[in-house]
Design a protein around this motif. Structure first.
Motif, PDB file in Angstrom:
ATOM      1  N   LYS A  28     -59.114 -38.458 -84.748  1.00  0.00           N
ATOM      2  CA  LYS A  28     -57.941 -38.768 -85.578  1.00  0.00           C
ATOM      3  C   LYS A  28     -58.386 -39.444 -86.879  1.00  0.00           C
ATOM      4  O   LYS A  28     -57.868 -39.149 -87.957  1.00  0.00           O
ATOM      5  N   ILE A  29     -59.349 -40.361 -86.751  1.00  0.00           N
ATOM      6  CA  ILE A  29     -59.860 -41.048 -87.952  1.00  0.00           C
ATOM      7  C   ILE A  29     -60.502 -40.038 -88.903  1.00  0.00           C
ATOM      8  O   ILE A  29     -60.283 -40.056 -90.120  1.00  0.00           O
ATOM      9  N   LEU A  30     -61.299 -39.131 -88.353  1.00  0.00           N
ATOM     10  CA  LEU A  30     -61.942 -38.102 -89.189  1.00  0.00           C
ATOM     11  C   LEU A  30     -60.912 -37.213 -89.876  1.00  0.00           C
ATOM     12  O   LEU A  30     -61.046 -36.863 -91.062  1.00  0.00           O
ATOM     13  N   VAL A  31     -59.843 -36.827 -89.140  1.00  0.00           N
ATOM     14  CA  VAL A  31     -58.801 -35.969 -89.725  1.00  0.00           C
ATOM     15  C   VAL A  31     -58.094 -36.712 -90.851  1.00  0.00           C
ATOM     16  O   VAL A  31     -57.852 -36.148 -91.930  1.00  0.00           O
ATOM     17  N   ARG A  32     -57.762 -38.000 -90.624  1.00  0.00           N
ATOM     18  CA  ARG A  32     -57.078 -38.775 -91.670  1.00  0.00           C
ATOM     19  C   ARG A  32     -57.967 -38.932 -92.910  1.00  0.00           C
ATOM     20  O   ARG A  32     -57.501 -38.828 -94.045  1.00  0.00           O
ATOM     21  N   MET A  33     -59.267 -39.211 -92.683  1.00  0.00           N
ATOM     22  CA  MET A  33     -60.171 -39.350 -93.828  1.00  0.00           C
ATOM     23  C   MET A  33     -60.262 -38.045 -94.608  1.00  0.00           C
ATOM     24  O   MET A  33     -60.236 -38.026 -95.840  1.00  0.00           O
ATOM     25  N   THR A  34     -60.354 -36.954 -93.870  1.00  0.00           N
ATOM     26  CA  THR A  34     -60.441 -35.647 -94.538  1.00  0.00           C
ATOM     27  C   THR A  34     -59.172 -35.367 -95.332  1.00  0.00           C
ATOM     28  O   THR A  34     -59.220 -34.902 -96.487  1.00  0.00           O
ATOM     29  N   GLN A  35     -58.024 -35.671 -94.750  1.00  0.00           N
ATOM     30  CA  GLN A  35     -56.746 -35.435 -95.451  1.00  0.00           C
ATOM     31  C   GLN A  35     -56.626 -36.314 -96.690  1.00  0.00           C
ATOM     32  O   GLN A  35     -56.200 -35.855 -97.755  1.00  0.00           O
ATOM     33  N   SER A  36     -57.007 -37.605 -96.568  1.00  0.00           N
ATOM     34  CA  SER A  36     -56.892 -38.487 -97.741  1.00  0.00           C
ATOM     35  C   SER A  36     -57.876 -38.051 -98.829  1.00  0.00           C
ATOM     36  O   SER A  36     -57.550 -38.092-100.018  1.00  0.00           O
ATOM     37  N   ASN A  37     -59.077 -37.610 -98.440  1.00  0.00           N
ATOM     38  CA  ASN A  37     -60.030 -37.107 -99.437  1.00  0.00           C
ATOM     39  C   ASN A  37     -59.491 -35.868-100.128  1.00  0.00           C
ATOM     40  O   ASN A  37     -59.651 -35.698-101.338  1.00  0.00           O
ATOM     41  N   MET A  38     -58.880 -34.989 -99.365  1.00  0.00           N
ATOM     42  CA  MET A  38     -58.302 -33.766 -99.950  1.00  0.00           C
ATOM     43  C   MET A  38     -57.170 -34.107-100.909  1.00  0.00           C
ATOM     44  O   MET A  38     -57.017 -33.487-101.954  1.00  0.00           O
ATOM     45  N   GLU A  39     -56.358 -35.116-100.551  1.00  0.00           N
ATOM     46  CA  GLU A  39     -55.268 -35.521-101.446  1.00  0.00           C
ATOM     47  C   GLU A  39     -55.821 -36.063-102.758  1.00  0.00           C
ATOM     48  O   GLU A  39     -55.301 -35.775-103.842  1.00  0.00           O
ATOM     49  N   VAL A  40     -56.886 -36.863-102.665  1.00  0.00           N
ATOM     50  CA  VAL A  40     -57.502 -37.394-103.883  1.00  0.00           C
ATOM     51  C   VAL A  40     -58.061 -36.250-104.730  1.00  0.00           C
ATOM     52  O   VAL A  40     -57.881 -36.205-105.947  1.00  0.00           O
ATOM     53  N   ILE A  41     -58.735 -35.312-104.079  1.00  0.00           N
ATOM     54  CA  ILE A  41     -59.309 -34.172-104.813  1.00  0.00           C
ATOM     55  C   ILE A  41     -58.208 -33.354-105.463  1.00  0.00           C
ATOM     56  O   ILE A  41     -58.289 -32.984-106.638  1.00  0.00           O
ATOM     57  N   TYR A  42     -57.136 -33.064-104.711  1.00  0.00           N
ATOM     58  CA  TYR A  42     -56.029 -32.295-105.284  1.00  0.00           C
ATOM     59  C   TYR A  42     -55.336 -33.064-106.395  1.00  0.00           C
ATOM     60  O   TYR A  42     -54.838 -32.481-107.357  1.00  0.00           O
ATOM     61  N   GLY A  43     -55.290 -34.392-106.276  1.00  0.00           N
ATOM     62  CA  GLY A  43     -54.661 -35.193-107.336  1.00  0.00           C
ATOM     63  C   GLY A  43     -55.443 -35.130-108.641  1.00  0.00           C
ATOM     64  O   GLY A  43     -54.877 -35.226-109.722  1.00  0.00           O
ATOM     65  N   ASP A  44     -56.771 -35.002-108.557  1.00  0.00           N
ATOM     66  CA  ASP A  44     -57.600 -34.949-109.759  1.00  0.00           C
ATOM     67  C   ASP A  44     -57.691 -33.554-110.353  1.00  0.00           C
ATOM     68  O   ASP A  44     -58.162 -33.390-111.472  1.00  0.00           O
ATOM     69  N   MET A  45     -57.268 -32.547-109.647  1.00  0.00           N
ATOM     70  CA  MET A  45     -57.384 -31.170-110.148  1.00  0.00           C
ATOM     71  C   MET A  45     -56.270 -30.858-111.144  1.00  0.00           C
ATOM     72  O   MET A  45     -55.199 -31.447-111.110  1.00  0.00           O
ATOM     73  N   VAL A  46     -56.569 -29.936-112.038  1.00  0.00           N
ATOM     74  CA  VAL A  46     -55.608 -29.496-113.050  1.00  0.00           C
ATOM     75  C   VAL A  46     -55.234 -28.057-112.736  1.00  0.00           C
ATOM     76  O   VAL A  46     -56.092 -27.228-112.446  1.00  0.00           O
ATOM     77  N   THR A  47     -53.949 -27.769-112.873  1.00  0.00           N
ATOM     78  CA  THR A  47     -53.538 -26.388-112.633  1.00  0.00           C
ATOM     79  C   THR A  47     -53.891 -25.539-113.848  1.00  0.00           C
ATOM     80  O   THR A  47     -54.110 -26.040-114.947  1.00  0.00           O
ATOM     81  N   LYS A  48     -53.927 -24.267-113.626  1.00  0.00           N
ATOM     82  CA  LYS A  48     -54.256 -23.357-114.713  1.00  0.00           C
ATOM     83  C   LYS A  48     -53.184 -23.417-115.805  1.00  0.00           C
ATOM     84  O   LYS A  48     -53.495 -23.342-116.989  1.00  0.00           O
ATOM     85  N   ALA A  49     -51.944 -23.586-115.435  1.00  0.00           N
ATOM     86  CA  ALA A  49     -50.849 -23.683-116.417  1.00  0.00           C
ATOM     87  C   ALA A  49     -51.027 -24.928-117.284  1.00  0.00           C
ATOM     88  O   ALA A  49     -50.872 -24.873-118.515  1.00  0.00           O
ATOM     89  N   GLN A  50     -51.391 -26.082-116.643  1.00  0.00           N
ATOM     90  CA  GLN A  50     -51.612 -27.302-117.420  1.00  0.00           C
ATOM     91  C   GLN A  50     -52.796 -27.133-118.372  1.00  0.00           C
ATOM     92  O   GLN A  50     -52.764 -27.570-119.518  1.00  0.00           O
ATOM     93  N   GLN A  51     -53.821 -26.486-117.871  1.00  0.00           N
ATOM     94  CA  GLN A  51     -54.991 -26.252-118.713  1.00  0.00           C
ATOM     95  C   GLN A  51     -54.624 -25.357-119.897  1.00  0.00           C
ATOM     96  O   GLN A  51     -55.060 -25.604-121.025  1.00  0.00           O
TER      97      GLN A  51
END
Length: 195
Positions: A26-49
């Motif tokens: 469960k801890i590993l799944v939560r860490m993976t999900q929070s890391n993915m959220e951070v990564i997705y938060g830093d990404m830019v969509t093609k439309a924004q670009q």
């Protein structure tokens, strides 16, 4: 995503209890999900670009237009100044031609007077004629010197104008490069702030 059940079994095989293994997964799944959220938060969509790219291009176009207008106005001012100088040079040349014509006409008049005296005083006239010829040569040399000086001044002025034109072109290129880098810096600053 990964197989959590297989990970639980792996923990159990290595000495963990079932509850400990499930808690670790469960801890590993939560860490993976929070890391993915951070990564997705830093990404830019093609439309924004694409929107940012269009904004930068419109600003570059505006700077280019400003630079063209600035270059045209400075170039027209230089052309007008060049035309004024050409007119002044032509006036100087006309004035020199008039002066030379006056000197020539005076000289011809003097020569005609001297020719009339030749009949009466041949010996004196030959001496005076030699003096007149010497004076004419000196005057011609003086006029040639003045003409050469005037031509040198004209060449100097033209060279100065060319140098000034090149300097203005270089300043315009520096301004354009500075403007482009400033725009890119501002755009990157806004991009960092928004992201």
């Amino acid at each position: 995503m990964f197989d959590t059940h297989a990970v639980v079994r792996l923990f159990e095989e290595n000495g963990f209890t079932a509850q400990q293994a499930e808690a670790m997964v469960k801890i590993l799944v939560r860490m993976t999900q929070s890391n993915m959220e951070v990564i997705y938060g830093d990404m830019v969509t093609k439309a924004q670009q694409e929107i940012m790219f269009q904004r930068v291009m419109s600003q570059i176009t505006a700077v280019k237009k400003d630079m063209v207008i600035l270059e045209k106005s400075e170039f027209s001012a230089l052309l007008a100044e060049n035309e004024k100088l050409k007119i002044q040079i032509l006036k100087l040349k006309d004035h020199l031609v008039d002066e030379m014509n006056k000197v020539r006409s005076e000289t011809l008049l003097d020569m005609n007077l001297e020719k009339s005296h030749v009949k009466e005083l041949k010996d004196e006239h030959e001496k005076k004629l030699l003096e007149r010829r010497t004076e004419l040569m000196e005057m011609s040399a003086e006029h040639d010197c003045h003409l050469t000086q005037t031509n040198m001044k004209i060449d100097t002025e033209v060279a100065g104008l060319k140098t000034m034109l090149e300097s203005h072109k270089l300043d315009t290129i520096k301004y354009l490069a500075g403007s482009v880098f400033t725009c890119l810096t501002v755009v990157l600053g806004f991009y960092r702030i928004w992201m």
